[in-house]
Design an enzyme around this catalytic site. Structure first.
Site, PDB file in Angstrom:
ATOM      1  N   CYS A   8       0.776  -1.306   0.013  1.00  0.00           N
ATOM      2  CA  CYS A   8       0.149  -0.148   0.053  1.00  0.00           C
ATOM      3  C   CYS A   8       0.847   1.390  -0.026  1.00  0.00           C
ATOM      4  CB  CYS A   8      -0.701   0.201   1.150  1.00  0.00           C
ATOM      5  SG  CYS A   8      -1.767  -1.635   1.392  1.00  0.00           S
ATOM      6  N   LYS A  13      -6.446  -6.456 -18.035  1.00  0.00           N
ATOM      7  CA  LYS A  13      -5.595  -7.229 -16.865  1.00  0.00           C
ATOM      8  C   LYS A  13      -6.599  -8.157 -16.012  1.00  0.00           C
ATOM      9  CE  LYS A  13      -2.260  -7.716 -13.817  1.00  0.00           C
ATOM     10  NZ  LYS A  13      -1.328  -8.637 -14.374  1.00  0.00           N
TER      11      LYS A  13
END
Ligand code: F6R
Length: 596
Positions: A2, A591
Site C-alpha cells: 500500500c 488485466k
C-alpha cells in the site's frame, strides 16, 4: 504494497495526505486512512473502500492540523497517543502480540502493524527517538514505517527495511512517501532511505541516523522523471519494473513462512494436520492463463514432494464439464487478481459440491480470497502490466512451499531434505537478481529474431511448463505466433513446421530428461532451426548443439523454473519493444477478466 504518506509543515496536512494517497491509488486499495494532529490529539479517520469514500466521509469535517500520516490502515495504540503506518511484514508479530496482551494491551485488529503501535506505547520512555529504536530492536521482518506521537507533535519518525521509503524536501515543509509519485507534485528533491536508516523529519530539519545511531550524511536525489515515469519507478514500462521487482516479491512471499531455524516451512494461515490431508484423495488446481501455468508446476511439486495426485484444469473448462469433486477433494484456485470470473465460478461450484477450497491470490480482500475457505497470499505487490510476471514467480514459490509443507505433514520427505530445500529457496531472490543483471544478450536476440512470425518453445518435464509460460508471454505482448511443445511430442506433428531460420527456444535444465531433450534439440537443429538454449550454469554440453545459450544460476531442478522464466519474460518484453508494441496494454487484453 500500500501507499505510505506523511507531511510536516505549515500547510494543512490532510490536503497532501489525500493527494499523495491518490497518486498511489493505481495500485488498488480496499481502504484508506489519515491521522492528523489537531493541536490536542491525533485524529484518525479511516474508511473501507476507495479513497473517494474517505474524502466523502470527511468532506464537511476535514481533520485540521499541519502534521499527519496516511495509509490504507493507520494503527493506534491503546491511548491513541501513537499512530503507525506500515508496509511489509512483521514476522514475529504473533509472539509480540501475546506478550503485549499479557501486559494488558487491547487489540482492535488482527494486523501485524497494530502490534508496532502497542509496542511503542509499551516501551515509550519520554524519548520518542530512543523508544522507536527500541521498537526496531524488537521487531523482525521487512517494513517501511512512519511513527507519529502526540507528545512530540513537531516530528515524524520513519525507517525502512526491504521496503521503499523516500523523504521529499520542501521549503519549510517535508514529505514522506513509500513511492516517488506521491510527492512529485510538491518537490523533486528527495532523500532515498537505505535499509536500517531512521529519519526524524521536522518541518525545517531532517536528521538521518544509521542502525548504530550514527549521523548519516545523505546526498539529495533529484527526481527528473515525469509523473508517469515516476509511477514506473524510472522503468520504461510497468512490465519491466515488475520483472525487476521479482527478487523482492519472492522474498516477501517467503518471509514469515520459513521457521526461525531455517529448516522448515510454517504456514500459520493453514494449520493443517495429517487427518486433514488424509481426507483428500485428490487435489484439483484450477486457474486461467499464467496462473494456470503456475498450477502445472504446482501439480509437479505436490505430486513429487507430497505424493498426492493432482489434476490441473483451466477454469473455463473445469466449470462446465461436471468434474468429479466432493468432500474428499481439495480444490486450489490460483489467481493474481482474485477476480477472474471463470476461476471464481469454478471455486463456487466446487464449494457447492462439498470440496475444501484454498485460494492462492495476490489481492487481499478480492472476491476469490473472500470466497475460498482458506487463502495463501503471494506478497508480490500490485501487478499493473497486463502481462503477468512477478505473480507467476511468487505463485511458483508459494506452490513449492505448500508442497514442502504438505510433505512435512505427510512425512513423505525426510527432515534433512526439507531443510535442504528451504536453504535453496532462500537463495532464489539473489539468483533472480543475478539472472536480471545481464540483459544485453537477451536484448540482442530480441532484436535479431523479433521480426520472425513464428517462434517455438520446447522442453520436457518442468521445462515444458515454463515453455508454455514463455510462449504465452511472447504471444500476448509482441503478437508473434509462439507455441510451446513438450519436446518429445515434436515428432508427432509439429516438427513439420520447423524449417530453416525458425527460432526455437529450448529449455534443458531437467537432469532426468536432459539427454532426451538434447536429442530433440538435435532434431530441430538438423532442420536448420536457430536454437536458443536455456541452461543451468555449469552446463558445458548444451552450447555444442545450439546457436546461443542463456544461463541461469544453478539450483535444484525443481526450483529452476523460477529462474528460467525470467529470461523468457525479458525476451518477450524486448521482442515487443523491437516491434513497437504497447507492452503494458496489449491489444484486446484486459488485466483482469471479470466476464466470461
Ligand atoms: C498472462 C495473464 C493472464 C492471467 C489470467 C488469469 O500474462 O496475465 O493469462 O494470468 O487472465 O488472471 P488471474 O491470475 O488474475 O486470475
Amino acid at each position: 504494497m500500500c501507499g505510505i504518506v506523511g507531511y510536516v509543515g505549515d500547510r494543512q496536512a490532510a490536503e497532501f495526505l489525500l493527494e499523495g494517497l491518490s497518486k498511489l491509488e493505481y495500485r488498488g486499495y480496499d481502504s484508506a486512512g489519515i491521522a492528523v494532529y489537531n493541536g490536542e490529539n491525533i485524529r484518525v479517520e479511516k474508511c473501507v473502500g476507495r479513497l473517494a469514500a474517505l474524502r466523502e466521509k470527511i468532506k464537511d469535517d476535514v481533520p485540521q492540523g499541519t502534521i499527519g500520516i496516511g495509509h490504507t490502515h493507520p494503527h493506534t495504540d491503546c491511548s491513541g497517543d501513537f499512530v503507525v503506518v506500515h508496509n511489509g511484514i512483521i514476522e514475529n508479530y504473533l509472539a509480540l502480540k501475546e506478550e503485549l496482551i499479557e501486559k494488558g494491551h487491547a487489540f482492535k485488529s488482527e494486523t501485524d502493524t497494530e502490534v508496532v503501535a502497542h509496542l511503542l506505547e509499551e516501551v515509550y520512555n519520554g524519548d520518542f527517538e530512543e523508544s522507536v529504536r527500541e521498537v526496531l530492536r524488537r521487531i523482525e521482518g521487512s517494513y517501511s514505517l512512519v511513527f507519529m506521537c502526540r507528545q512530540h507533535p513537531d516530528r515524524l519518525i520513519c525507517t525502512k527495511q526491504d521496503n521503499p521509503l523516500v523523504i521529499g524536501l520542501g521549503d519549510g515543509e517535508n514529505f514522506i512517501a513509500s513511492d516517488i509519485p506521491a510527492i512529485i507534485n510538491r518537490t523533486r528533491r528527495t532523500y532515498i532511505l537505505n535499509d536500517g536508516e531512521m529519519a526524524v523529519v521536522k518541518k525545517d530539519a531532517i536528521e538521518i541516523t544509521n542502525r548504530k545511531g550514527e549521523l548519516v550524511t545523505k546526498k539529495v536525489f533529484e527526481v527528473n522523471w515525469n509523473a508517469e515515469a515516476a509511477e514506473k519507478g524510472g522503468f520504461e514500462h510497468f512490465m519491466l519494473k515488475e520483472i525487476h521487482e521479482q527478487p523482492k516479491a519472492v522474498r516477501d512471499t517467503m518471509s514469515q513462512r520459513i521457521a526461525k531455524d531455517g529448516k522448515r516451512i510454517v504456514m500459520n494461515e493453514l494449520k493443517w494436520n495429517a487427518d486433514f490431508l488424509n481426507n483428500f484423495n485428490k487435489v484439483y488446481i484450477v486457474a486461467c492463463g499464467t496462473a494456470y501455468h503456475a498450477g502445472l508446476v504446482g501439480k509437479f511439486y505436490i505430486e513429487k514432494l507430497a505424493r498426492i495426485p493432482v489434476e490441473v484444469d483451466v477454469a473455463s473448462e473445469f466449470r462446465y464439464r461436471d468434474p468429479i469433486v466432493d468432500e474428499n477433494t481439495l480444490l486450489i484456485v490460483v489467481s493474481q487478481s482474485g477476480e477472474t470470473s471463470d476461476t471464481l465460478a469454478a471455486l463456487k461450484e466446487s464449494k457447492r459440491r462439498g470440496a475444501q477450497t484454498l485460494a492462492l491470490t495476490n489481492v487481499v480482500g478480492s472476491s476469490i480470497a473472500r470466497e475460498a475457505d482458506q487463502v495463501l497470499y503471494t506478497w508480490a505487490g500490485p501487478e499493473i502490466a497486463v502481462a503477468s510476471t512477478k505473480a507467476y514467480t511468487t505463485q511458483l514459490i508459494l506452490f513449492f512451499m505448500l508442497a514442502l509443507y504438505m510433505a512435512e505433514i505427510k512425512g513423505t520427505l525426510p527432515e534433512e531434505k526439507v531443510a535442504e530445500f528451504v536453504g535453496l529457496l532462500q537463495q532464489v531472490p539473489a539468483q533472480i537478481s543475478e539472472t536480471l543483471s545481464d540483459v544485453e544478450p537477451i536484448k540482442t536476440f530480441a532484436k535479431q529474431y523479433g521480426f520472425n512470425e513464428d517462434v517455438f518453445y520446447i522442453g520436457r518435464s518442468l521445462d515444458y511448463d515454463v515453455a508454455l509460460e514463455g510462449a504465452l508471454k511472447l504471444k500476448e505482448i509482441s503478437y508473434i505466433h509462439a507455441e510451446a511443445y513438450a519436446a518429445g511430442e515434436l515428432k508427432h506433428g509439429t516438427l513439420a513446421l520447423i524449417v530453416e531460420g525458425v527460432p526455437v527456444i529450448a529449455l534443458a535444465t531437467q537432469k532426468s530428461v536432459y539427454e532426451k531433450t538434447l536429442s530433440n534439440i538435435k532434431e530441430v537443429k538438423a532442420r536448420d532451426a536457430v536454437v536458443i538454449g536455456i541452461a543451468a550454469a555449469g552446463d558445458e554440453e548444451l552450447e555444442k548443439y545450439v546457436d546461443h545459450v542463456i544461463r541461469v544460476p544453478e539450483t535444484d531442478e525443481l526450483l529452476i523454473p523460477i529462474l528460467t522464466v525470467v529470461p523468457l519474460q525479458l525476451l518477450a518484453y524486448y521482442a515487443a519493444i523491437t516491434r513497437g508494441c504497447d507492452v503494458d496494454k496489449p491489444r484486446n487484453l484486459a488485466k483482469s477478466v471479470t466476464v466470461e
